[in-house]
Design a protein around this motif. Structure first.
Motif, mmCIF file in Angstrom:
data_model
loop_
_atom_site.group_PDB
_atom_site.id
_atom_site.type_symbol
_atom_site.label_atom_id
_atom_site.label_comp_id
_atom_site.label_asym_id
_atom_site.label_seq_id
_atom_site.Cartn_x
_atom_site.Cartn_y
_atom_site.Cartn_z
ATOM 1 N N PRO A 106 35.649 -122.599 34.144
ATOM 2 C CA PRO A 106 35.537 -122.744 35.606
ATOM 3 C C PRO A 106 36.262 -121.633 36.374
ATOM 4 O O PRO A 106 35.780 -121.191 37.420
ATOM 5 N N LEU A 107 37.395 -121.189 35.865
ATOM 6 C CA LEU A 107 38.103 -120.092 36.519
ATOM 7 C C LEU A 107 37.277 -118.812 36.493
ATOM 8 O O LEU A 107 37.174 -118.107 37.505
ATOM 9 N N GLY A 108 36.655 -118.526 35.357
ATOM 10 C CA GLY A 108 35.778 -117.361 35.254
ATOM 11 C C GLY A 108 34.598 -117.465 36.204
ATOM 12 O O GLY A 108 34.232 -116.499 36.874
ATOM 13 N N LEU A 109 34.001 -118.653 36.290
ATOM 14 C CA LEU A 109 32.889 -118.856 37.220
ATOM 15 C C LEU A 109 33.341 -118.692 38.666
ATOM 16 O O LEU A 109 32.620 -118.118 39.490
ATOM 17 N N PHE A 110 34.534 -119.185 38.974
ATOM 18 C CA PHE A 110 35.083 -119.013 40.321
ATOM 19 C C PHE A 110 35.228 -117.530 40.651
ATOM 20 O O PHE A 110 34.825 -117.074 41.728
ATOM 21 N N ARG B 162 34.510 -114.411 44.122
ATOM 22 C CA ARG B 162 35.163 -113.124 44.390
ATOM 23 C C ARG B 162 34.228 -111.942 44.211
ATOM 24 O O ARG B 162 34.233 -111.010 45.000
ATOM 25 N N TRP B 163 33.421 -111.962 43.143
ATOM 26 C CA TRP B 163 32.580 -110.816 42.849
ATOM 27 C C TRP B 163 31.295 -110.854 43.669
ATOM 28 O O TRP B 163 30.941 -109.905 44.352
ATOM 29 N N PHE B 164 30.558 -111.976 43.599
ATOM 30 C CA PHE B 164 29.297 -112.093 44.334
ATOM 31 C C PHE B 164 29.491 -112.566 45.769
ATOM 32 O O PHE B 164 28.533 -112.557 46.545
ATOM 33 N N LEU B 165 30.694 -112.992 46.127
ATOM 34 C CA LEU B 165 30.996 -113.534 47.453
ATOM 35 C C LEU B 165 30.054 -114.690 47.814
ATOM 36 O O LEU B 165 29.590 -114.823 48.941
ATOM 37 N N LEU B 166 29.766 -115.530 46.812
ATOM 38 C CA LEU B 166 28.871 -116.672 46.974
ATOM 39 C C LEU B 166 29.707 -117.942 46.905
ATOM 40 O O LEU B 166 30.296 -118.244 45.874
ATOM 41 N N LEU B 167 29.791 -118.649 48.009
ATOM 42 C CA LEU B 167 30.600 -119.852 48.051
ATOM 43 C C LEU B 167 29.850 -121.015 47.409
ATOM 44 O O LEU B 167 28.744 -121.346 47.823
#
Length: 157
Positions: A129-133, A138-143
């Motif tokens: 989940p941390l990696g997905l977050f 952070r990377w895709f800026l997709l909330l």
């Protein structure tokens, strides 16, 4: 059994066609900011169609399964063990959010189904989940949905 494989392959081909039809409605070509919004869905739909056709061809070449059932006796237990908690996480997505719900699902699955050691359970249920977050937020800026619990913990003042 080969009929079930053929039916599933045909369902996947139909899904791929539907996905491809919807994906090409978006810009697929390269834009000034990178690939168009339809590029990745188009590639995924083509990959799905290709693999579904391979499954269909393989199931057509297979010898008839005879009296063998699609699911052998007792095979439904692991399916239920994976499916019911997934339904619960989806039902509680407003409260748990994607990250906390995913962590709980992974922890439960690795504990009860995989019977892994506690260290493995903690690493899997925290790092994925941390990696997905990090990737999505952070990377895709997709909330993605964080749920009531994480919203409260992250943004309380």
């Amino acid at each position: 059994m080969h009929r079930a494989g053929q039916a599933m392959a045909l369902a996947l081909v139909a899904s791929a066609i539907l996905l491809l039809r919807e994906a090409v409605r978006l810009p697929v070509a390269w834009t000034p900011t990178g690939p168009g919004a339809g590029f990745f869905p188009t590639v995924l739909a083509i990959g799905l169609a290709f693999n579904a056709i391979l499954i269909l061809l393989k199931s057509l070449q297979a010898a008839p399964g005879g009296d063998r059932p699609f699911l052998p006796p007792g095979a439904w237990k692991p399916l239920v063990a994976a499916f019911l908690p997934m339904v619960a996480v989806v039902a509680l997505i407003d409260y748990l959010g994607l990250y906390l719900g995913g962590a709980l699902y992974l922890a439960g699955y690795t504990l009860f189904v995989g019977r892994h050691r506690p260290v493995t359970i903690v690493l899997v249920s925290v790092l994925i989940p941390l990696g997905l977050f990090l990737i999505f937020e952070r990377w895709f800026l997709l909330l993605l949905p964080k749920g009531v619990i994480l919203e409260y913990l992250l943004y309380r003042r």
